[in-house]
Scaffold this motif. Structure first.
Motif, PDB file in Angstrom:
ATOM      1  N   GLY A   1       0.790  -1.231   0.000  1.00 49.39           N
ATOM      2  CA  GLY A   1       0.000   0.000   0.000  1.00 49.39           C
ATOM      3  C   GLY A   1       0.818   1.274   0.000  1.00 49.39           C
ATOM      4  N   GLY A   2       2.035   1.208  -0.504  1.00 51.12           N
ATOM      5  CA  GLY A   2       2.854   2.415  -0.642  1.00 51.12           C
ATOM      6  C   GLY A   2       2.330   3.289  -1.770  1.00 51.12           C
ATOM      7  N   PRO A   3       3.095   4.334  -2.112  1.00 55.70           N
ATOM      8  CA  PRO A   3       2.638   5.307  -3.118  1.00 55.70           C
ATOM      9  C   PRO A   3       2.362   4.695  -4.497  1.00 55.70           C
ATOM     10  N   HIS A   4       2.866   3.473  -4.734  1.00 56.31           N
ATOM     11  CA  HIS A   4       2.682   2.850  -6.047  1.00 56.31           C
ATOM     12  C   HIS A   4       1.329   2.164  -6.183  1.00 56.31           C
ATOM     13  N   SER A   5       0.675   1.891  -5.061  1.00 52.22           N
ATOM     14  CA  SER A   5      -0.564   1.094  -5.088  1.00 52.22           C
ATOM     15  C   SER A   5      -1.774   2.000  -4.950  1.00 52.22           C
ATOM     16  N   LYS A   6      -2.011   2.779  -5.984  1.00 53.14           N
ATOM     17  CA  LYS A   6      -3.064   3.797  -5.918  1.00 53.14           C
ATOM     18  C   LYS A   6      -4.459   3.188  -5.887  1.00 53.14           C
ATOM     19  N   ILE A   7      -5.319   3.796  -5.070  1.00 51.63           N
ATOM     20  CA  ILE A   7      -6.741   3.445  -5.079  1.00 51.63           C
ATOM     21  C   ILE A   7      -7.468   4.686  -5.586  1.00 51.63           C
ATOM     22  N   PHE A   8      -7.949   4.600  -6.813  1.00 56.76           N
ATOM     23  CA  PHE A   8      -8.629   5.751  -7.401  1.00 56.76           C
ATOM     24  C   PHE A   8     -10.010   5.900  -6.778  1.00 56.76           C
TER      25      PHE A   8
ATOM     26  N   HIS B   1      -2.632   3.420   7.413  1.00 52.72           N
ATOM     27  CA  HIS B   1      -2.873   4.822   7.057  1.00 52.72           C
ATOM     28  C   HIS B   1      -2.584   5.014   5.574  1.00 52.72           C
ATOM     29  N   PRO B   2      -3.143   6.042   4.962  1.00 52.47           N
ATOM     30  CA  PRO B   2      -2.880   6.334   3.551  1.00 52.47           C
ATOM     31  C   PRO B   2      -1.416   6.728   3.334  1.00 52.47           C
ATOM     32  N   HIS B   3      -0.942   6.563   2.111  1.00 54.05           N
ATOM     33  CA  HIS B   3       0.489   6.766   1.825  1.00 54.05           C
ATOM     34  C   HIS B   3       0.716   7.296   0.411  1.00 54.05           C
ATOM     35  N   LEU B   4      -0.230   8.026  -0.139  1.00 56.07           N
ATOM     36  CA  LEU B   4      -0.022   8.569  -1.489  1.00 56.07           C
ATOM     37  C   LEU B   4       0.974   9.715  -1.412  1.00 56.07           C
ATOM     38  N   HIS B   5       1.945   9.728  -2.309  1.00 60.28           N
ATOM     39  CA  HIS B   5       2.954  10.775  -2.256  1.00 60.28           C
ATOM     40  C   HIS B   5       2.301  12.152  -2.383  1.00 60.28           C
ATOM     41  N   HIS B   6       2.696  13.076  -1.539  1.00 62.31           N
ATOM     42  CA  HIS B   6       2.169  14.442  -1.417  1.00 62.31           C
ATOM     43  C   HIS B   6       0.811  14.519  -0.727  1.00 62.31           C
ATOM     44  N   LYS B   7       0.179  13.361  -0.445  1.00 59.55           N
ATOM     45  CA  LYS B   7      -1.160  13.406   0.153  1.00 59.55           C
ATOM     46  C   LYS B   7      -1.251  12.674   1.490  1.00 59.55           C
ATOM     47  N   THR B   8      -0.147  12.070   1.924  1.00 63.01           N
ATOM     48  CA  THR B   8      -0.201  11.310   3.183  1.00 63.01           C
ATOM     49  C   THR B   8      -0.627  12.219   4.334  1.00 63.01           C
TER      50      THR B   8
ATOM     51  N   ASP C   1      12.080 -13.150   2.580  1.00 62.75           N
ATOM     52  CA  ASP C   1      10.775 -13.627   2.093  1.00 62.75           C
ATOM     53  C   ASP C   1      10.204 -13.011   0.815  1.00 62.75           C
ATOM     54  N   PHE C   2      10.245 -11.692   0.668  1.00 62.88           N
ATOM     55  CA  PHE C   2       9.454 -11.119  -0.424  1.00 62.88           C
ATOM     56  C   PHE C   2      10.305 -10.397  -1.450  1.00 62.88           C
ATOM     57  N   ALA C   3      10.652 -11.101  -2.516  1.00 65.27           N
ATOM     58  CA  ALA C   3      11.387 -10.469  -3.610  1.00 65.27           C
ATOM     59  C   ALA C   3      10.393 -10.050  -4.686  1.00 65.27           C
ATOM     60  N   ASP C   4      10.632  -8.888  -5.262  1.00 62.69           N
ATOM     61  CA  ASP C   4       9.786  -8.391  -6.356  1.00 62.69           C
ATOM     62  C   ASP C   4      10.639  -7.392  -7.134  1.00 62.69           C
ATOM     63  N   ASP C   5      10.889  -7.711  -8.400  1.00 62.01           N
ATOM     64  CA  ASP C   5      11.774  -6.861  -9.198  1.00 62.01           C
ATOM     65  C   ASP C   5      11.181  -5.485  -9.463  1.00 62.01           C
ATOM     66  N   ASN C   6       9.873  -5.390  -9.408  1.00 65.66           N
ATOM     67  CA  ASN C   6       9.224  -4.172  -9.898  1.00 65.66           C
ATOM     68  C   ASN C   6       8.716  -3.232  -8.824  1.00 65.66           C
ATOM     69  N   ILE C   7       8.069  -3.777  -7.829  1.00 66.94           N
ATOM     70  CA  ILE C   7       7.400  -2.877  -6.883  1.00 66.94           C
ATOM     71  C   ILE C   7       8.284  -2.683  -5.664  1.00 66.94           C
ATOM     72  N   PRO C   8       8.683  -1.431  -5.409  1.00 68.06           N
ATOM     73  CA  PRO C   8       9.593  -1.151  -4.299  1.00 68.06           C
ATOM     74  C   PRO C   8       8.882  -1.039  -2.950  1.00 68.06           C
ATOM     75  N   PHE C   9       9.681  -1.130  -1.911  1.00 72.62           N
ATOM     76  CA  PHE C   9       9.282  -0.747  -0.556  1.00 72.62           C
ATOM     77  C   PHE C   9       9.861   0.648  -0.296  1.00 72.62           C
TER      78      PHE C   9
END
Ligand code: C2O
Ligand code: CU
Length: 526
Positions: free
Chosen positions: A100-107, A128-135, A447-455
């Motif tokens: 649910g970081g800034p990459h996982s937007k809920i429109f 809590h919400p985590h959208l960049h500039h809107k947290t 445990d959690f590798a993912d080439d694309n989605i960062p933490f």
């Protein structure tokens, strides 16, 4: 004009009446499926005055989610705000796609449905919400809730765990109010967070039984550090930090808690029926240059900081009316809790250095290693199962609570010394003092590798975070990557990063595109 003035005067009178309000106890939800709807509503912080808020399944805050270790949970997060948002599960160890970081937007008017298996130790976490500039904005409007993780080790201990009776969630937050008693969610005005709330309740009281009572404390404030103590001068016992219980209760008289941090404490109210004691913020004791203290040293002072009466002040956070014992009270503090096995410092795979600098004194914006957050830049690619020591130098004149997603860590040192006992367990936030202070933690990326989605990693003072004091890392499984420098049958056409941009930079995942149409994923560690 006159009317507005009159209303303002009436509000002032209302607000100066010190009537107490019963502490709101957020309802609980148990899984494995959780339906969470983020929507606007209103709250009467001041009787008769409707303040617009946002909350989850209610007018403000959200339900407390009860999750057992091993549960396979699914969250249905519906966004009814007019803004895009995200929902982050702070402290939880889960795949980056579910984080649910800034990459996982809920429109707006859509539902996001992450799912994971709980691997948590018994602990208190939050969402809590985590959208960049809107947290900052979405948290300020009211969107935050607790997660109580349960496991069998905790279940075997003699600890208070009657939710809302002797096991009390406590979310401490402040709000900025405008002249019309509406929440001012504009970051520019963050310095005037003069309304203090405990579980969204102003001047809160709680009827606490005359026995040992557990408080699960979250500092959910956007900026402010608190220094918690009891009005009668008694000690209390810290039993848990961000990521789990401590090995034994730690007797303390004061507890510094920074934005995003959680501590669980036990307070002994035995034999005190009929008395009233308070949990106070001893703001006079907050170290200097820490947001909330009365003394901010160094250049670039925060404008209007001294106009906020909460800064450097001692004030009541929650008043406790001690009532009769419950039927099966806990009356002794356990001698020991759970086994905590911190990471050993042998065989560390990587040491990373982080330096904080300021572009404007105490108010920032602040940089991490000279960079401001760039959504298209993965700052670190971390091999799966790496054990790492992260070291910090804070060159700014203000303390920053550093937070990392994905993992819990053990603090190794703060300014060269071992951390106090209550900070020797599992943590996901480390308050790093200002003025050239240093700190170090050790952690492991399992445990959690993912080439694309960062933490993410960032300062948890939400204005600092929204203004760019944040970075990101991916965790990659090197065993799946072929590093083949000797293949002569094909010619390399280009090298691109995970965003498709041509680059030759090391220390990140690259795609090598060959003339025969093959693609290899490679990571070259410098
Ligand atoms: Cu509580 Cu990245 O946040
Ligand atoms: Cu900061």
């Amino acid at each position: 004009m006159k009317k507005i003035l009159l209303i303002t005067m009436v509000l002032f009178v209302i607000s100066s009446i010190k009537a107490q309000n019963q502490l709101l106890i957020p309802p609980t939800l148990t899984g494995p499926n959780f339906n969470l709807t983020i929507d606007y509503d209103s709250v009467q912080f001041f009787p008769g005055v409707f303040t617009q808020t946002a909350g989850v399944n209610g007018s403000i805050l959200g339900p407390t989610l009860i999750i057992n270790n091993g549960d396979v949970v699914t969250m249905n997060v519906e966004n009814k705000l007019v803004d895009t948002t995200t929902m982050h599960w702070h402290g939880v160890h889960l795949p980056s796609e579910m984080d649910g970081g800034p990459h996982s937007k809920i429109f707006p008017n859509t539902t996001w449905t992450p799912s994971w298996t709980s691997m948590e130790r018994a602990s208190t976490m939050w969402y809590h919400p985590h959208l960049h500039h809107k947290t900052y904005k979405h948290v300020m409007m009211g969107v935050s809730g607790l997660i109580i993780n349960k496991d069998s080790d905790e279940g075997a201990l003699d600890l208070p765990r009657d939710y809302g009776i002797d096991d009390i969630p406590l979310i401490f937050q402040t709000k900025v109010m405008d002249a019309n008693y509406q929440i001012d969610a504009n970051m520019m005005n963050s310095v005037m967070d003069t309304l203090f709330l405990a579980n969204a309740t102003r001047n809160a009281y709680f009827d606490a039984p005359a026995q040992i009572v557990r408080f699960r404390i979250l500092n959910g404030s956007p900026m402010r550090v608190y220094n918690i103590g009891l009005s009668n001068g008694n000690d209390f016992w810290v039993i848990g930090s961000d990521g789990g219980l401590l090995s034994a209760p730690v007797q303390n008289n004061r507890l510094l808690i920074a934005p995003g941090e959680r501590y669980e404490i036990l307070v002994d109210l035995s034999g005190m029926q009929g008395q009233n004691i308070s949990i106070l913020n001893y703001g006079t004791g907050i170290p200097s240059s820490t947001y909330g203290s009365g003394t901010m040293m160094g250049g670039g002072a925060i404008q209007n900081y001294n106009n906020n009466h909460l800064n450097g002040a001692d004030f009541t956070m929650l008043s406790l009316n001690v009532i009769a014992q419950t039927l099966n009270p806990i009356t002794t503090i356990p001698a020991t809790l759970v086994s905590v096995n911190p990471y050993s410092q042998s065989n560390v795979d990587e040491n990373r250095q982080f330096t904080f600098t300021s572009t404007g004194g105490q108010s920032g914006p602040f940089l991490i290693n000279g960079n401001t957050f760039d959504m298209s830049q993965v700052n670190y690619v971390i091999p799966l199962n790496n054990k790492e020591i992260w070291s910090f130098t804070n060159q700014t004149p203000i303390a920053h609570p550093f937070h990392i997603h994905d993992v819990q860590f053990n603090i190794l040192e703060i300014n060269g010394a071992a951390p106090p006992l209550h900070m020797q367990g599992w943590k996901d936030i480390l308050l790093i003092p200002g003025h050239m202070s240093t700190a170090k933690f050790i952690t492991k990326f399992e445990d959690f590798a993912d080439d694309n989605i960062p933490f993410m990693y960032h300062c948890h003072m939400l204005v600092h975070e929204d203004e760019g004091m944040m970075g990101q890392f991916t965790v990659v499984d090197n065993n799946t990557l072929i590093v083949d420098h000797n293949n002569t049958n094909k010619t390399l056409l280009k090298t691109i990063d995970i965003f498709g941009r041509e680059t030759n930079a090391n220390n990140q995942l690259l795609f090598y595109i060959y003339d025969d149409g093959t693609v290899e994923k490679k990571i070259i560690i410098e």
